[in-house]
Design a protein around this motif. Sequence first.
Motif, PDB file in Angstrom:
ATOM      1  N   GLU A 165       0.824  -1.209   0.000  1.00  0.00           N
ATOM      2  CA  GLU A 165       0.000   0.000   0.000  1.00  0.00           C
ATOM      3  C   GLU A 165       0.855   1.255   0.000  1.00  0.00           C
ATOM      4  N   ARG A 166       2.020   1.190   0.661  1.00  0.00           N
ATOM      5  CA  ARG A 166       2.925   2.342   0.630  1.00  0.00           C
ATOM      6  C   ARG A 166       3.417   2.609  -0.795  1.00  0.00           C
ATOM      7  N   ILE A 167       3.694   1.524  -1.492  1.00  0.00           N
ATOM      8  CA  ILE A 167       4.108   1.692  -2.885  1.00  0.00           C
ATOM      9  C   ILE A 167       2.982   2.337  -3.679  1.00  0.00           C
ATOM     10  N   ALA A 168       1.728   1.843  -3.408  1.00  0.00           N
ATOM     11  CA  ALA A 168       0.577   2.415  -4.103  1.00  0.00           C
ATOM     12  C   ALA A 168       0.386   3.874  -3.701  1.00  0.00           C
ATOM     13  N   ALA A 169       0.599   4.185  -2.361  1.00  0.00           N
ATOM     14  CA  ALA A 169       0.449   5.560  -1.907  1.00  0.00           C
ATOM     15  C   ALA A 169       1.490   6.469  -2.547  1.00  0.00           C
ATOM     16  N   ARG A 170       2.699   5.922  -2.691  1.00  0.00           N
ATOM     17  CA  ARG A 170       3.742   6.720  -3.330  1.00  0.00           C
ATOM     18  C   ARG A 170       3.368   7.036  -4.783  1.00  0.00           C
ATOM     19  N   LYS A 171       2.824   6.019  -5.434  1.00  0.00           N
ATOM     20  CA  LYS A 171       2.387   6.235  -6.819  1.00  0.00           C
ATOM     21  C   LYS A 171       1.233   7.238  -6.856  1.00  0.00           C
ATOM     22  N   LEU A 172       0.313   7.122  -5.822  1.00  0.00           N
ATOM     23  CA  LEU A 172      -0.813   8.052  -5.769  1.00  0.00           C
ATOM     24  C   LEU A 172      -0.320   9.467  -5.536  1.00  0.00           C
ATOM     25  N   LYS A 173       0.700   9.598  -4.675  1.00  0.00           N
ATOM     26  CA  LYS A 173       1.267  10.925  -4.410  1.00  0.00           C
ATOM     27  C   LYS A 173       1.880  11.515  -5.682  1.00  0.00           C
ATOM     28  N   GLU A 174       2.567  10.625  -6.427  1.00  0.00           N
ATOM     29  CA  GLU A 174       3.153  11.093  -7.680  1.00  0.00           C
ATOM     30  C   GLU A 174       2.052  11.529  -8.643  1.00  0.00           C
ATOM     31  N   HIS A 175       0.940  10.744  -8.636  1.00  0.00           N
ATOM     32  CA  HIS A 175      -0.191  11.100  -9.492  1.00  0.00           C
ATOM     33  C   HIS A 175      -0.810  12.413  -9.040  1.00  0.00           C
ATOM     34  N   ASN A 176      -0.888  12.615  -7.698  1.00  0.00           N
ATOM     35  CA  ASN A 176      -1.448  13.846  -7.146  1.00  0.00           C
ATOM     36  C   ASN A 176      -0.587  15.051  -7.518  1.00  0.00           C
ATOM     37  N   ASN A 177       0.729  14.867  -7.442  1.00  0.00           N
ATOM     38  CA  ASN A 177       1.628  15.957  -7.833  1.00  0.00           C
ATOM     39  C   ASN A 177       1.448  16.315  -9.301  1.00  0.00           C
ATOM     40  N   THR A 178       1.221  15.273 -10.109  1.00  0.00           N
ATOM     41  CA  THR A 178       0.978  15.515 -11.541  1.00  0.00           C
ATOM     42  C   THR A 178      -0.285  16.348 -11.727  1.00  0.00           C
ATOM     43  N   LEU A 179      -1.356  15.977 -10.927  1.00  0.00           N
ATOM     44  CA  LEU A 179      -2.611  16.723 -11.028  1.00  0.00           C
ATOM     45  C   LEU A 179      -2.427  18.167 -10.578  1.00  0.00           C
ATOM     46  N   LEU A 180      -1.645  18.364  -9.499  1.00  0.00           N
ATOM     47  CA  LEU A 180      -1.400  19.721  -9.010  1.00  0.00           C
ATOM     48  C   LEU A 180      -0.671  20.549 -10.068  1.00  0.00           C
ATOM     49  N   GLN A 181       0.253  19.916 -10.718  1.00  0.00           N
ATOM     50  CA  GLN A 181       0.973  20.623 -11.793  1.00  0.00           C
ATOM     51  C   GLN A 181       0.030  21.012 -12.913  1.00  0.00           C
ATOM     52  N   LEU A 182      -0.897  20.101 -13.226  1.00  0.00           N
ATOM     53  CA  LEU A 182      -1.880  20.400 -14.263  1.00  0.00           C
ATOM     54  C   LEU A 182      -2.794  21.555 -13.842  1.00  0.00           C
ATOM     55  N   LEU A 183      -3.181  21.562 -12.494  1.00  0.00           N
ATOM     56  CA  LEU A 183      -4.022  22.651 -11.992  1.00  0.00           C
ATOM     57  C   LEU A 183      -3.309  23.988 -12.090  1.00  0.00           C
ATOM     58  N   GLU A 184      -2.017  23.983 -11.788  1.00  0.00           N
ATOM     59  CA  GLU A 184      -1.262  25.229 -11.879  1.00  0.00           C
ATOM     60  C   GLU A 184      -1.214  25.724 -13.325  1.00  0.00           C
ATOM     61  N   LYS A 185      -1.115  24.784 -14.255  1.00  0.00           N
ATOM     62  CA  LYS A 185      -1.122  25.187 -15.665  1.00  0.00           C
ATOM     63  C   LYS A 185      -2.461  25.791 -16.051  1.00  0.00           C
ATOM     64  N   GLU A 186      -3.543  25.329 -15.327  1.00  0.00           N
ATOM     65  CA  GLU A 186      -4.873  25.878 -15.606  1.00  0.00           C
ATOM     66  C   GLU A 186      -5.107  27.183 -14.852  1.00  0.00           C
ATOM     67  N   GLY A 187      -4.128  27.657 -14.071  1.00  0.00           N
ATOM     68  CA  GLY A 187      -4.269  28.920 -13.353  1.00  0.00           C
ATOM     69  C   GLY A 187      -4.861  28.775 -11.964  1.00  0.00           C
ATOM     70  N   ILE A 188      -4.971  27.566 -11.450  1.00  0.00           N
ATOM     71  CA  ILE A 188      -5.526  27.338 -10.112  1.00  0.00           C
ATOM     72  C   ILE A 188      -4.360  27.246  -9.132  1.00  0.00           C
ATOM     73  N   PRO A 189      -4.316  28.144  -8.111  1.00  0.00           N
ATOM     74  CA  PRO A 189      -3.196  28.111  -7.146  1.00  0.00           C
ATOM     75  C   PRO A 189      -3.121  26.765  -6.434  1.00  0.00           C
ATOM     76  N   ARG A 190      -1.899  26.295  -6.186  1.00  0.00           N
ATOM     77  CA  ARG A 190      -1.716  25.002  -5.532  1.00  0.00           C
ATOM     78  C   ARG A 190      -2.123  25.051  -4.055  1.00  0.00           C
ATOM     79  N   ASP A 191      -1.899  26.202  -3.367  1.00  0.00           N
ATOM     80  CA  ASP A 191      -2.124  26.286  -1.915  1.00  0.00           C
ATOM     81  C   ASP A 191      -3.501  26.815  -1.557  1.00  0.00           C
ATOM     82  N   ILE A 192      -4.416  26.887  -2.504  1.00  0.00           N
ATOM     83  CA  ILE A 192      -5.763  27.393  -2.193  1.00  0.00           C
ATOM     84  C   ILE A 192      -6.499  26.389  -1.314  1.00  0.00           C
ATOM     85  N   LYS A 193      -7.311  26.902  -0.354  1.00  0.00           N
ATOM     86  CA  LYS A 193      -8.053  26.041   0.550  1.00  0.00           C
ATOM     87  C   LYS A 193      -9.456  25.812   0.010  1.00  0.00           C
TER      88      LYS A 193
END
Length: 420
Positions: free
Chosen positions: A266-294
């Motif tokens: 599961e840790r391996i899966a979580a690490r992969k999920l985190k990598e996937h989440n970082n990818t999504l955050l990068q995509l959001l930033e490209k769309e103009g959505i701040p990464r640290d918005i609540k």
Amino acid sequence: MKWLNIVLSVFVLLLAIASATCSYFLFEKRELLVKGWGKMAVSLNNAAKDFDKSSGTETAKMLSTEEISHENYDKLDSNLSKFNDQVRKIVKQRDDLSSAVRNTAGIMEMSNIPEQSSFTALDSYERSVPSVIEHISTVKKRYDDTIDQICATGKQIDAPLDAGALKGSRYRTEYTKLSNRISAMDSKIKSYDAGYRRLAGLTNVKLANSDFEYSAINATTNKLQAGITTIKNDLKTAQSLVGQKDLAIAEIQKTVDLKDKQIAAERIAARKLKEHNNTLLQLLEKEGIPRDIKLWEDGSKDVRRALQGKVIEVDEHFGFIVIDIGSATKVGQQLGPKIAYFSPRITDNAEFMVVRDLDKDDSRYIGRVKLFKLSENNSYAKQIAPAVKAEKIRVGDFVFLPDDAIEAMSSAKTEPAVAK
């Protein structure tokens, strides 16, 4: 003339005879007085000798029979005064000794102490003095016995004492040895008592204060031994249970090892999920959505503060209004160029504030309403706070949740109402 001479001769003769007779009797009387004086001198000398015995005086030498004989009559007053002085001193010594004996009896706590006169009177002192001596002898024997018993007690408790020192000037030093030993024993006994009490607490044995009396110490020890035996038996049972539990733990360990492997996966899966989440955050930033918005959450205060609706119907006949807020109403949060929608989770008794021309500079307060029915797309409410004078709620007025209503809804933590 002849006869006168005869008479005178006879008279002279008679006088001579009488004189001779008186001289004879006077001589006899003188002899008796001289003998009596001699006997008195001997008696006085013997008395002086008796007084001189063990007195440290030599009065008898100064009162020899020659010194106080009738031949030394002129010295008699001087010699007799020495005897009188000695007699007075002896009488004083007698009185002092009798007082000392009586005071000694008092110090020795003798009861029925004889009067002073009983020690000085010749007919009673022989009875009084022995009674004091007997009492002192009894006290002395009791004192000696007490010293012997104290020494025996000291020997029993390993504190040997010197009886001679106890009777002498070093008695305090000897008594201190005994006192220190007793204090040490007392401290040890208290320590044992405390240990017994702790042991009783550990073994769950109920002990009363009477159980710590010296006469009950054996019975108390037996109680503690019984408690310890019970604990030992319980320990054996516990050890048996521990053995069983060890087997169960071994089985659990196998399960834990299996779970560890699953967790690693599961840790391996979580690490992969985190990598996937970082990818999504990068995509959001490209769309103009701040990464640290609540992001808001459904039913949060932020969502409820942003909620805003309008009056869409006023029924003056039945006295209620309809607003365009329902259980399905969503509130949008601007996320860059995107909008996320959240539910305010309105309750069916929520209170709204009514304001006119909220979108203008001259907006004004109209009143407050409270929901009594919540539908999917709208709600029904009745006015609870009187409207401003000469103002009535009308279609198009704005409604929103005031801060006190938001706080009340948040503190109540009620489930959102289901549309009816």
